[in-house]
Scaffold this motif. Structure first.
Motif, PDB file in Angstrom:
ATOM      1  N   ILE A 128     -30.227  17.177 -33.632  1.00  0.00           N
ATOM      2  CA  ILE A 128     -30.046  18.162 -32.481  1.00  0.00           C
ATOM      3  C   ILE A 128     -31.064  18.619 -31.467  1.00  0.00           C
ATOM      4  CG2 ILE A 128     -29.754  20.903 -32.348  1.00  0.00           C
ATOM      5  CD1 ILE A 128     -28.262  20.593 -35.111  1.00  0.00           C
ATOM      6  N   ALA A 129     -32.280  18.223 -32.190  1.00  0.00           N
ATOM      7  CA  ALA A 129     -33.686  18.405 -31.078  1.00  0.00           C
ATOM      8  C   ALA A 129     -33.537  17.298 -30.213  1.00  0.00           C
ATOM      9  CB  ALA A 129     -35.000  18.527 -31.872  1.00  0.00           C
ATOM     10  N   TRP A 130     -33.552  16.359 -30.630  1.00  0.00           N
ATOM     11  CA  TRP A 130     -33.210  14.974 -29.726  1.00  0.00           C
ATOM     12  C   TRP A 130     -31.981  15.054 -28.740  1.00  0.00           C
ATOM     13  CZ3 TRP A 130     -29.529  10.942 -28.887  1.00  0.00           C
ATOM     14  CH2 TRP A 130     -30.046   9.956 -28.304  1.00  0.00           C
ATOM     15  N   VAL A 131     -30.891  15.436 -29.216  1.00  0.00           N
ATOM     16  CA  VAL A 131     -29.875  15.617 -28.127  1.00  0.00           C
ATOM     17  C   VAL A 131     -30.368  16.621 -27.120  1.00  0.00           C
ATOM     18  CG1 VAL A 131     -27.599  16.558 -27.741  1.00  0.00           C
ATOM     19  CG2 VAL A 131     -27.972  15.002 -29.820  1.00  0.00           C
ATOM     20  N   GLN A 132     -30.982  17.715 -27.518  1.00  0.00           N
ATOM     21  CA  GLN A 132     -31.433  18.601 -26.364  1.00  0.00           C
ATOM     22  C   GLN A 132     -32.403  18.155 -25.565  1.00  0.00           C
ATOM     23  OE1 GLN A 132     -32.873  21.936 -28.974  1.00  0.00           O
ATOM     24  NE2 GLN A 132     -30.816  22.807 -29.178  1.00  0.00           N
ATOM     25  N   TYR A 133     -33.297  17.406 -25.988  1.00  0.00           N
ATOM     26  CA  TYR A 133     -34.495  16.528 -25.329  1.00  0.00           C
ATOM     27  C   TYR A 133     -33.911  15.558 -24.386  1.00  0.00           C
ATOM     28  CZ  TYR A 133     -38.382  13.653 -24.459  1.00  0.00           C
ATOM     29  OH  TYR A 133     -39.406  12.599 -24.034  1.00  0.00           O
ATOM     30  N   ARG A 134     -32.937  14.975 -24.631  1.00  0.00           N
ATOM     31  CA  ARG A 134     -32.081  13.789 -24.018  1.00  0.00           C
ATOM     32  C   ARG A 134     -31.190  14.528 -22.844  1.00  0.00           C
ATOM     33  NH1 ARG A 134     -26.541  11.858 -24.620  1.00  0.00           N
ATOM     34  NH2 ARG A 134     -26.233   9.629 -24.128  1.00  0.00           N
ATOM     35  N   GLU A 135     -30.613  15.799 -23.101  1.00  0.00           N
ATOM     36  CA  GLU A 135     -29.850  16.600 -22.024  1.00  0.00           C
ATOM     37  C   GLU A 135     -30.911  16.912 -20.893  1.00  0.00           C
ATOM     38  OE1 GLU A 135     -26.821  17.467 -21.444  1.00  0.00           O
ATOM     39  OE2 GLU A 135     -26.639  16.028 -23.543  1.00  0.00           O
ATOM     40  N   HIS A 136     -32.192  16.931 -21.059  1.00  0.00           N
ATOM     41  CA  HIS A 136     -33.184  17.317 -19.859  1.00  0.00           C
ATOM     42  C   HIS A 136     -33.352  16.100 -19.114  1.00  0.00           C
ATOM     43  CE1 HIS A 136     -34.557  21.277 -21.195  1.00  0.00           C
ATOM     44  NE2 HIS A 136     -34.422  21.115 -22.380  1.00  0.00           N
ATOM     45  N   TYR A 137     -33.241  14.934 -19.857  1.00  0.00           N
ATOM     46  CA  TYR A 137     -33.510  13.739 -18.978  1.00  0.00           C
ATOM     47  C   TYR A 137     -32.255  13.424 -18.533  1.00  0.00           C
ATOM     48  CZ  TYR A 137     -37.699  11.281 -19.864  1.00  0.00           C
ATOM     49  OH  TYR A 137     -39.145  10.991 -20.004  1.00  0.00           O
ATOM     50  N   LEU A 138     -30.956  13.750 -18.934  1.00  0.00           N
ATOM     51  CA  LEU A 138     -29.657  13.431 -18.055  1.00  0.00           C
ATOM     52  C   LEU A 138     -29.479  14.325 -16.868  1.00  0.00           C
ATOM     53  CD1 LEU A 138     -27.177  13.563 -21.286  1.00  0.00           C
ATOM     54  CD2 LEU A 138     -27.983  11.731 -19.569  1.00  0.00           C
ATOM     55  N   HIS A 139     -30.046  15.497 -16.832  1.00  0.00           N
ATOM     56  CA  HIS A 139     -30.224  16.371 -15.755  1.00  0.00           C
ATOM     57  C   HIS A 139     -31.104  15.887 -14.890  1.00  0.00           C
ATOM     58  CE1 HIS A 139     -29.775  19.842 -13.312  1.00  0.00           C
ATOM     59  NE2 HIS A 139     -31.231  20.392 -13.309  1.00  0.00           N
ATOM     60  N   ALA A 140     -32.121  15.403 -15.210  1.00  0.00           N
ATOM     61  CA  ALA A 140     -33.240  14.816 -14.462  1.00  0.00           C
ATOM     62  C   ALA A 140     -32.606  13.525 -13.498  1.00  0.00           C
ATOM     63  CB  ALA A 140     -34.405  14.184 -15.000  1.00  0.00           C
ATOM     64  N   ILE A 141     -31.977  12.860 -14.189  1.00  0.00           N
ATOM     65  CA  ILE A 141     -30.901  11.520 -13.603  1.00  0.00           C
ATOM     66  C   ILE A 141     -30.317  12.111 -12.426  1.00  0.00           C
ATOM     67  CG2 ILE A 141     -29.280   9.765 -13.907  1.00  0.00           C
ATOM     68  CD1 ILE A 141     -30.307   9.454 -16.866  1.00  0.00           C
ATOM     69  N   GLN A 142     -29.531  13.064 -12.733  1.00  0.00           N
ATOM     70  CA  GLN A 142     -28.669  13.467 -11.596  1.00  0.00           C
ATOM     71  C   GLN A 142     -29.247  13.750 -10.384  1.00  0.00           C
ATOM     72  OE1 GLN A 142     -26.305  16.410 -13.578  1.00  0.00           O
ATOM     73  NE2 GLN A 142     -25.241  14.949 -14.801  1.00  0.00           N
ATOM     74  N   THR A 143     -30.564  14.683 -10.645  1.00  0.00           N
ATOM     75  CA  THR A 143     -31.461  14.993  -9.576  1.00  0.00           C
ATOM     76  C   THR A 143     -32.173  13.877  -8.777  1.00  0.00           C
ATOM     77  OG1 THR A 143     -31.839  17.025 -10.899  1.00  0.00           O
ATOM     78  CG2 THR A 143     -33.436  16.521  -9.157  1.00  0.00           C
ATOM     79  N   VAL A 144     -32.742  12.853  -9.623  1.00  0.00           N
ATOM     80  CA  VAL A 144     -33.085  11.772  -8.823  1.00  0.00           C
ATOM     81  C   VAL A 144     -32.512  10.906  -8.045  1.00  0.00           C
ATOM     82  CG1 VAL A 144     -34.440   9.769  -9.589  1.00  0.00           C
ATOM     83  CG2 VAL A 144     -35.143  11.682 -10.593  1.00  0.00           C
ATOM     84  N   LEU A 145     -31.163  10.653  -8.769  1.00  0.00           N
ATOM     85  CA  LEU A 145     -30.244   9.474  -8.144  1.00  0.00           C
ATOM     86  C   LEU A 145     -29.508  10.066  -6.816  1.00  0.00           C
ATOM     87  CD1 LEU A 145     -29.121   7.689 -11.065  1.00  0.00           C
ATOM     88  CD2 LEU A 145     -30.933   7.212  -9.601  1.00  0.00           C
ATOM     89  N   SER A 146     -29.224  11.430  -6.849  1.00  0.00           N
ATOM     90  CA  SER A 146     -28.351  11.954  -5.940  1.00  0.00           C
ATOM     91  C   SER A 146     -29.401  12.717  -4.653  1.00  0.00           C
ATOM     92  CB  SER A 146     -27.784  13.330  -6.545  1.00  0.00           C
ATOM     93  OG  SER A 146     -28.630  14.438  -7.026  1.00  0.00           O
ATOM     94  N   SER A 147     -30.694  12.661  -4.727  1.00  0.00           N
ATOM     95  CA  SER A 147     -31.211  12.881  -3.841  1.00  0.00           C
ATOM     96  C   SER A 147     -32.360  12.278  -3.227  1.00  0.00           C
ATOM     97  CB  SER A 147     -31.992  14.449  -4.311  1.00  0.00           C
ATOM     98  OG  SER A 147     -32.639  14.222  -5.281  1.00  0.00           O
ATOM     99  N   PRO A 148     -32.137  11.076  -2.776  1.00  0.00           N
ATOM    100  CA  PRO A 148     -33.037  10.120  -2.165  1.00  0.00           C
ATOM    101  C   PRO A 148     -33.642  10.847  -0.835  1.00  0.00           C
ATOM    102  CG  PRO A 148     -30.826   9.233  -1.547  1.00  0.00           C
ATOM    103  CD  PRO A 148     -30.735  10.342  -2.772  1.00  0.00           C
ATOM    104  N   PRO A 149     -34.898  10.658  -0.429  1.00  0.00           N
ATOM    105  CA  PRO A 149     -35.333  11.392   0.895  1.00  0.00           C
ATOM    106  C   PRO A 149     -34.607  10.880   1.949  1.00  0.00           C
ATOM    107  CG  PRO A 149     -37.024  10.247  -0.677  1.00  0.00           C
ATOM    108  CD  PRO A 149     -35.806   9.699  -0.854  1.00  0.00           C
ATOM    109  N   SER A 150     -34.682  11.771   2.984  1.00  0.00           N
ATOM    110  CA  SER A 150     -33.945  11.706   4.245  1.00  0.00           C
ATOM    111  C   SER A 150     -34.707  10.371   5.165  1.00  0.00           C
ATOM    112  CB  SER A 150     -33.682  12.676   5.174  1.00  0.00           C
ATOM    113  OG  SER A 150     -33.232  13.809   4.437  1.00  0.00           O
ATOM    114  N   PRO A 151     -33.992   9.762   6.076  1.00  0.00           N
ATOM    115  CA  PRO A 151     -34.771   8.805   6.616  1.00  0.00           C
ATOM    116  C   PRO A 151     -35.937   9.435   7.582  1.00  0.00           C
ATOM    117  CG  PRO A 151     -32.521   8.363   6.899  1.00  0.00           C
ATOM    118  CD  PRO A 151     -32.624   9.716   6.185  1.00  0.00           C
ATOM    119  N   MET A 152     -36.957   8.799   7.763  1.00  0.00           N
ATOM    120  CA  MET A 152     -38.154   9.267   8.224  1.00  0.00           C
ATOM    121  C   MET A 152     -38.386   9.170   9.951  1.00  0.00           C
ATOM    122  SD  MET A 152     -41.055   8.807   5.699  1.00  0.00           S
ATOM    123  CE  MET A 152     -41.078   9.884   3.781  1.00  0.00           C
TER     124      MET A 152
END
Length: 294
Positions: A189-213
């Protein structure tokens, strides 16, 4: 050390074949101590799970561990032959363990296979061999990336939260079904909760590349170099099928792909670097320690 009934000491399983105590394979009993140069008289024989035996010393076992009976309890004057005590450890583990029951230089555990080191670590904890516990703890932590499941279970079983935190990120790529099968319910259960934090971080990282400079020649915001870089990044990440381990390595992967694809485009190279930095920050900020999920 106080005298306690023998049955309280889990290591000792004595088998009797009348008229004397002996092992299951008495014809091949070895009485030599595995510690090189040892001159202490052998007064007990320890048998491994794979049928080998080793000479040992009850006083050393008493002094260097807390899992064996005191020497005066283990030595019985009414027995004309040495006792053979059968232990569940393999001969490789038992031979190494006995070297930690002597006043000598400790073995280099880096030379041994992981199975032997992990077995020694378990034996050290089970028999309270303090001379071996710390070096085994360090060796198990060093194997976190190579053997994440085994190290996580070891750290949880013996309550080493620092090792559990260190190894937890390396378990994220392991199959969910395997983790459910291997881990105790509370740990899973603790591992699944820990894993959920990473899943949320994945969505954040991959869905928000920096805008062109900056705009490129012709008024375009994206150049061919960026398209090649992005395609290579997706290919490295399994064609868009991202895993938790991939995302952990995402910042490093971005940095590796900049030189071959974006060396001729400074704005896009800076954009990619910005993505790597933001990914690192997101992962660091969004993912708590494993211990906080316990």
């Amino acid at each position: 050390m106080s005298i306690v009934p023998t049955q309280q000491y889990a290591p000792f399983v004595l088998r009797r074949s009348a008229p004397h105590w002996q092992s299951a394979q008495p014809t091949t009993t070895n009485r030599d101590c595995p510690s090189e140069g040892c001159k202490i008289p052998v007064d007990i024989i320890l048998g491994s799970s794979d049928g080998k035996t080793f000479g040992a010393h009850t006083k050393n076992l008493e002094v260097f561990t807390e899992g064996f009976p005191p020497a005066d309890l283990a030595n019985r004057s009414d027995q004309p032959e040495l006792e053979v005590v059968e232990l569940p450890e393999t001969s490789a583990i038992l031979e190494l363990f006995l070297k930690y029951t002597h006043n000598q230089r400790q073995p280099d555990l880096g030379k041994y296979p992981f199975a032997v080191v992990s077995g020694l670590a378990e034996a050290a904890e089970k028999y309270f061999a303090y001379s071996a516990m710390e070096v085994c703890r360090l060796q198990m932590r060093a194997q976190a990336q190579a053997h994440p499941m085994e190290v996580l279970m070891y750290a949880s079983k013996h309550n080493y939260p620092d090792i559990r935190d260190a190894v937890a990120p390396f378990t994220l790529g392991l199959p969910l079904a395997k983790m459910r099968k291997e881990l105790a319910p509370n740990l899973f259960i603790a591992w699944v909760q820990y894993r959920e934090h990473y899943l949320h971080a994945i969505q954040t990282v991959l869905s928000s590349p920096p805008s062109p400079m900056a705009q490129h020649k012709g008024g375009f915001w994206t150049c061919e170099g960026w398209l090649a870089f992005h395609s290579a990044l997706l290919a490295k990440l399994g064609g868009g099928t991202f895993t938790l381990n991939d995302v952990r390595a995402f910042p490093t992967l971005v940095e590796q792909l900049i030189p071959p694809h974006l060396k001729d485009c400074t704005p896009c190279a800076r954009r990619a670097q910005s993505w790597a930095v933001s990914a690192s920050r997101t992962l660091s900020a969004a993912v708590p320690s494993f211990e906080s999920c316990m």
